[in-house]
Design a protein around this motif. Sequence first.
Motif, PDB file in Angstrom:
ATOM      1  N   THR A 186       0.880  -1.328   0.143  1.00 16.40           N
ATOM      2  CA  THR A 186      -0.002  -0.002   0.124  1.00 16.40           C
ATOM      3  C   THR A 186       0.809   1.324  -0.014  1.00 16.40           C
ATOM      4  O   THR A 186       0.803   1.897  -0.910  1.00 16.40           O
ATOM      5  CB  THR A 186      -0.878   0.100   1.256  1.00 16.40           C
ATOM      6  OG1 THR A 186      -2.121  -0.953   1.061  1.00 16.40           O
ATOM      7  CG2 THR A 186      -1.670   1.619   1.123  1.00 16.40           C
ATOM      8  N   ALA A 187       1.823   1.635   1.012  1.00 20.81           N
ATOM      9  CA  ALA A 187       2.298   2.659   1.306  1.00 20.81           C
ATOM     10  C   ALA A 187       3.498   2.925   0.052  1.00 20.81           C
ATOM     11  O   ALA A 187       3.371   3.937  -0.464  1.00 20.81           O
ATOM     12  CB  ALA A 187       3.088   2.774   2.705  1.00 20.81           C
ATOM     13  N   TYR A 188       4.332   1.831  -0.257  1.00 20.18           N
ATOM     14  CA  TYR A 188       5.303   2.039  -1.010  1.00 20.18           C
ATOM     15  C   TYR A 188       4.714   2.072  -2.659  1.00 20.18           C
ATOM     16  O   TYR A 188       5.395   2.819  -3.435  1.00 20.18           O
ATOM     17  CB  TYR A 188       6.694   1.361  -0.808  1.00 20.18           C
ATOM     18  CG  TYR A 188       7.227   1.729   0.440  1.00 20.18           C
ATOM     19  CD1 TYR A 188       8.390   2.396   0.201  1.00 20.18           C
ATOM     20  CD2 TYR A 188       6.795   1.653   1.763  1.00 20.18           C
ATOM     21  CE1 TYR A 188       9.170   2.839   1.412  1.00 20.18           C
ATOM     22  CE2 TYR A 188       7.580   2.098   2.962  1.00 20.18           C
ATOM     23  CZ  TYR A 188       8.793   2.619   2.722  1.00 20.18           C
ATOM     24  OH  TYR A 188       9.390   3.091   3.481  1.00 20.18           O
ATOM     25  N   LEU A 189       3.948   1.214  -2.824  1.00 18.07           N
ATOM     26  CA  LEU A 189       3.274   1.063  -3.958  1.00 18.07           C
ATOM     27  C   LEU A 189       2.512   2.303  -4.623  1.00 18.07           C
ATOM     28  O   LEU A 189       2.806   2.918  -5.422  1.00 18.07           O
ATOM     29  CB  LEU A 189       2.523  -0.148  -4.068  1.00 18.07           C
ATOM     30  CG  LEU A 189       1.650  -0.246  -5.258  1.00 18.07           C
ATOM     31  CD1 LEU A 189       2.405  -0.242  -6.603  1.00 18.07           C
ATOM     32  CD2 LEU A 189       0.755  -1.246  -5.449  1.00 18.07           C
ATOM     33  N   THR A 190       1.808   2.939  -3.418  1.00 17.14           N
ATOM     34  CA  THR A 190       0.969   4.167  -3.573  1.00 17.14           C
ATOM     35  C   THR A 190       1.986   5.235  -3.988  1.00 17.14           C
ATOM     36  O   THR A 190       1.894   6.167  -5.027  1.00 17.14           O
ATOM     37  CB  THR A 190       0.025   4.792  -2.531  1.00 17.14           C
ATOM     38  OG1 THR A 190      -0.808   3.462  -2.385  1.00 17.14           O
ATOM     39  CG2 THR A 190      -0.606   5.816  -2.994  1.00 17.14           C
ATOM     40  N   GLY A 208       2.459   6.553   6.490  1.00 17.90           N
ATOM     41  CA  GLY A 208       3.129   5.679   5.782  1.00 17.90           C
ATOM     42  C   GLY A 208       3.196   6.066   4.256  1.00 17.90           C
ATOM     43  O   GLY A 208       4.417   5.842   3.792  1.00 17.90           O
ATOM     44  N   VAL A 209       2.656   6.436   3.646  1.00 17.08           N
ATOM     45  CA  VAL A 209       2.659   6.951   2.290  1.00 17.08           C
ATOM     46  C   VAL A 209       3.634   8.053   2.167  1.00 17.08           C
ATOM     47  O   VAL A 209       4.579   8.102   1.368  1.00 17.08           O
ATOM     48  CB  VAL A 209       1.167   7.160   1.380  1.00 17.08           C
ATOM     49  CG1 VAL A 209       1.532   7.649  -0.030  1.00 17.08           C
ATOM     50  CG2 VAL A 209       0.416   6.131   1.450  1.00 17.08           C
ATOM     51  N   ALA A 210       3.622   8.935   2.963  1.00 10.57           N
ATOM     52  CA  ALA A 210       4.263  10.142   2.894  1.00 10.57           C
ATOM     53  C   ALA A 210       5.906   9.770   3.284  1.00 10.57           C
ATOM     54  O   ALA A 210       6.747  10.203   2.617  1.00 10.57           O
ATOM     55  CB  ALA A 210       4.109  11.200   3.878  1.00 10.57           C
ATOM     56  N   SER A 211       6.056   9.010   4.167  1.00 13.27           N
ATOM     57  CA  SER A 211       7.546   8.547   4.591  1.00 13.27           C
ATOM     58  C   SER A 211       8.263   7.788   3.215  1.00 13.27           C
ATOM     59  O   SER A 211       9.262   7.811   2.912  1.00 13.27           O
ATOM     60  CB  SER A 211       7.510   7.921   5.821  1.00 13.27           C
ATOM     61  OG  SER A 211       6.789   6.502   5.920  1.00 13.27           O
ATOM     62  N   VAL A 267      -0.154  18.593  -8.116  1.00 11.73           N
ATOM     63  CA  VAL A 267      -0.384  18.009  -7.042  1.00 11.73           C
ATOM     64  C   VAL A 267      -1.118  16.623  -7.004  1.00 11.73           C
ATOM     65  O   VAL A 267      -1.957  16.582  -7.887  1.00 11.73           O
ATOM     66  CB  VAL A 267      -1.341  18.741  -5.932  1.00 11.73           C
ATOM     67  CG1 VAL A 267      -2.601  19.456  -6.737  1.00 11.73           C
ATOM     68  CG2 VAL A 267      -1.597  18.229  -4.470  1.00 11.73           C
ATOM     69  N   VAL A 268      -0.373  15.446  -6.676  1.00 12.01           N
ATOM     70  CA  VAL A 268      -0.938  14.366  -6.588  1.00 12.01           C
ATOM     71  C   VAL A 268      -1.646  13.807  -5.311  1.00 12.01           C
ATOM     72  O   VAL A 268      -0.939  14.010  -4.255  1.00 12.01           O
ATOM     73  CB  VAL A 268       0.021  13.075  -7.104  1.00 12.01           C
ATOM     74  CG1 VAL A 268      -0.564  11.712  -7.222  1.00 12.01           C
ATOM     75  CG2 VAL A 268       0.758  13.776  -8.276  1.00 12.01           C
ATOM     76  N   VAL A 269      -2.617  13.646  -5.269  1.00 12.17           N
ATOM     77  CA  VAL A 269      -3.641  13.235  -4.083  1.00 12.17           C
ATOM     78  C   VAL A 269      -3.935  11.862  -3.805  1.00 12.17           C
ATOM     79  O   VAL A 269      -4.686  11.435  -5.175  1.00 12.17           O
ATOM     80  CB  VAL A 269      -4.637  14.232  -3.858  1.00 12.17           C
ATOM     81  CG1 VAL A 269      -5.520  14.311  -5.271  1.00 12.17           C
ATOM     82  CG2 VAL A 269      -5.383  13.940  -2.352  1.00 12.17           C
ATOM     83  N   CYS A 270      -3.623  11.137  -2.940  1.00 13.24           N
ATOM     84  CA  CYS A 270      -4.325   9.602  -2.858  1.00 13.24           C
ATOM     85  C   CYS A 270      -4.887   9.554  -1.667  1.00 13.24           C
ATOM     86  O   CYS A 270      -5.379   8.400  -1.171  1.00 13.24           O
ATOM     87  CB  CYS A 270      -2.834   8.968  -2.742  1.00 13.24           C
ATOM     88  SG  CYS A 270      -1.861   8.928  -1.182  1.00 13.24           S
ATOM     89  N   GLY A 310       6.595   6.096  10.677  1.00 13.37           N
ATOM     90  CA  GLY A 310       6.681   4.923   9.645  1.00 13.37           C
ATOM     91  C   GLY A 310       5.507   3.793  10.028  1.00 13.37           C
ATOM     92  O   GLY A 310       4.595   4.315  10.226  1.00 13.37           O
ATOM     93  N   LYS A 311       5.894   2.491   9.593  1.00 12.02           N
ATOM     94  CA  LYS A 311       4.849   1.745   9.361  1.00 12.02           C
ATOM     95  C   LYS A 311       4.627   0.734  10.856  1.00 12.02           C
ATOM     96  O   LYS A 311       5.686   0.640  11.553  1.00 12.02           O
ATOM     97  CB  LYS A 311       5.307   0.854   8.320  1.00 12.02           C
ATOM     98  CG  LYS A 311       5.252   1.457   6.891  1.00 12.02           C
ATOM     99  CD  LYS A 311       3.753   1.651   6.454  1.00 12.02           C
ATOM    100  CE  LYS A 311       3.093   0.424   6.324  1.00 12.02           C
ATOM    101  NZ  LYS A 311       1.633   0.742   6.020  1.00 12.02           N
ATOM    102  N   VAL A 312       3.732   0.240  10.967  1.00 15.02           N
ATOM    103  CA  VAL A 312       3.314  -0.770  12.019  1.00 15.02           C
ATOM    104  C   VAL A 312       2.996  -1.878  11.391  1.00 15.02           C
ATOM    105  O   VAL A 312       2.422  -2.354  10.420  1.00 15.02           O
ATOM    106  CB  VAL A 312       2.188  -0.177  12.869  1.00 15.02           C
ATOM    107  CG1 VAL A 312       1.643  -1.366  14.041  1.00 15.02           C
ATOM    108  CG2 VAL A 312       1.979   1.145  13.490  1.00 15.02           C
TER     109      VAL A 312
END
Length: 321
Positions: free
Chosen positions: A138-142, A167-170, A240-243, A315-317
């Motif tokens: 999810t995070a890194y793919l997005t 997650g996505v931002a980091s 601007v890319v918004v997810c 970061g991630k959990v």
Amino acid sequence: MRAAYVEVANPADPLAALVVGERPDPEVRQGWVRVRVRAASLNHHDVWSLRGVGLPPERMPMILGTDAAGTTDEGREVVVHPVISSDGWAGDETLDPKRSLLSEVHQGTLAEWVVVPERNVVDKPAALTFEEAACVPTAYLTAFRMLTRDAGLWKPGTVLVQGASGGVASAAIQLAKALGHRVWATARTEAKRDFARSLGADEAFEPGARLPERVDLVVETVGEATWAHSLKSLRPGGTVVVCGATSGANPPADLNRVFFLQLRVIGSTMGNKEELAGVMALMERAGVRPRIDRVVGFDALPDAVAALTAGDVLGKVVLQP
């Protein structure tokens, strides 16, 4: 099998809707594969599910979780691609009108086992641990899709990442640096700004701060709280890319600025299977490793979900079933 699931949603108190207990072992239908979950990561999608957003009562009980890495019954080490397209769909899975993510229609990954279509597993790179690989889908793919397919950048530029600790931002900070961009970030506290710098951000600012110059691209996951700043930070012709919209989904449009400066506003959701393989190849080649805030078992999962809901993670959990 043991799993984390929602049986009755609670819009006001999502943590109260979280259940950790026994669920039936999944049945493997034709064309699907069973994966023993070695690690699964949490996302804000899980919190929305606990609130009942996009998850009607007739689909409950529903095991939470979109992301996992594990082993098939044949011993193949895999990462699960969580976008489930409809039967007969060909092409980019994210554009299928009938697509869903794991834990929306089909049971999710916060469990000892998950079953997915055979087409939804990708080989895990040897360089990534199961815990690291579970953070990617999810995070890194997005973030990867936002920075490549959607960014409109064909050479290194300046990228602003809003809300750097998410997650996505980091992920976006790390991947943007790996792609050769100059990266700025915003975060609410000095600790989170230091975290952004530790990920590779060239500088980190308070939310809404006046930047040294306008940027080529804004990675937007926050929504209402940062939207005005995102538009004001773009150079003419910028994107601007918004997810996501964790702070609210109805910001002021500021259409005069959009059309006068010819800004591009692009929506982005997840990524396809080829992009999942692509981002993991980039991470392996560039030495990018997900930042993991904590790794927990089922007993500590409620505290981890509470921290995620409150924004108290860097970061991630990751869950180890």
